[in-house]
Motif scaffolding. Structure first.
Motif, PDB file in Angstrom:
ATOM      1  N   SER A  34      84.881 -17.726  -4.402  1.00 41.82           N
ATOM      2  CA  SER A  34      86.066 -18.285  -5.052  1.00 41.82           C
ATOM      3  C   SER A  34      86.999 -17.175  -5.516  1.00 41.82           C
ATOM      4  CB  SER A  34      85.664 -19.173  -6.237  1.00 41.82           C
ATOM      5  OG  SER A  34      85.109 -18.400  -7.263  1.00 41.82           O
ATOM      6  N   LYS A  52      89.891 -21.156  -7.530  1.00 41.71           N
ATOM      7  CA  LYS A  52      90.064 -21.977  -6.336  1.00 41.71           C
ATOM      8  C   LYS A  52      89.069 -21.484  -5.300  1.00 41.71           C
ATOM      9  CE  LYS A  52      94.135 -21.636  -4.436  1.00 41.71           C
ATOM     10  NZ  LYS A  52      95.570 -21.526  -4.245  1.00 41.71           N
ATOM     11  N   LYS A 161      88.178 -25.454 -12.126  1.00 35.44           N
ATOM     12  CA  LYS A 161      88.602 -25.365 -10.737  1.00 35.44           C
ATOM     13  C   LYS A 161      90.015 -25.893 -10.616  1.00 35.44           C
ATOM     14  CE  LYS A 161      84.633 -24.064  -8.954  1.00 35.44           C
ATOM     15  NZ  LYS A 161      84.442 -22.685  -8.578  1.00 35.44           N
ATOM     16  N   ASP A 162      90.797 -25.292  -9.761  1.00 41.37           N
ATOM     17  CA  ASP A 162      92.111 -25.832  -9.463  1.00 41.37           C
ATOM     18  C   ASP A 162      91.927 -27.178  -8.787  1.00 41.37           C
ATOM     19  OD1 ASP A 162      93.688 -23.856 -10.459  1.00 41.37           O
ATOM     20  OD2 ASP A 162      94.310 -23.039  -8.525  1.00 41.37           O
TER      21      ASP A 162
END
Length: 164
Positions: A34, A52, A161-162
């Motif tokens: 990530s 992300k 998390k995006d």
């Protein structure tokens, strides 16, 4: 070390040439495959600290992380092939991206700089200019990325998390 100052100076240099509307500094976390956002020119749209995952973009991952080479998407079609947040990117007036990996002395990717500008704005020459900016400041950039731990300390929550 003031890591924000290092990223801000790099952002300002990139604004001069090759030009940039949206700029982010993303730390590569190999344990989770990530990218963690450490700096952004647009914190409302792209908050610092969010991660992300890049598993959905094997072409991008192969180019930037595995091959350790810059990535260029010159238009929205190419951008959409890789980034799920292309609609937001377009809303910000962007339609082209350059991603430059930042490598430590052992040639490991410690982070990625993302430069986005208007569709058609970037060329291979733009990539060369962005790489030159990174090269001229690589020691400070590596320190700035390495100043942030990549492991989540025990007892703390995983980073957000995006959603894009």
């Amino acid at each position: 070390m003031n890591t924000d100052a290092v990223f801000q100076q790099t952002f300002e240099a990139m604004q001069q040439e090759p030009g940039v509307i949206l700029f982010t500094a993303l730390q590569w976390i190999p344990q989770r495959s990530s990218l963690k956002r450490l700096f952004t020119s647009h914190p409302d749209e792209y908050p610092v600290g969010a991660e992300k995952t890049v598993e959905i973009s094997p072409g991008w991952l192969g180019t930037v992380i595995e091959d350790k080479k810059p990535f260029l998407a010159t238009d929205l079609t190419a951008l959409r092939d890789v980034f799920t947040d292309s609609e937001l990117i377009q809303q910000l007036g962007c339609g082209a991206v350059i991603n430059v990996p930042v490598l430590d002395r052992e040639h490991n990717v410690v982070g990625v700089l993302a430069l986005l500008d208007a569709e058609g704005k970037y060329t291979q020459q733009s990539v060369g200019i962005a790489v030159d900016v990174v090269s001229s400041n690589v020691a400070h950039l590596v320190q700035a990325f390495e100043a942030h731990p990549t492991e989540v300390p025990e007892g703390t929550e995983e980073p957000a998390k995006d959603n894009v």
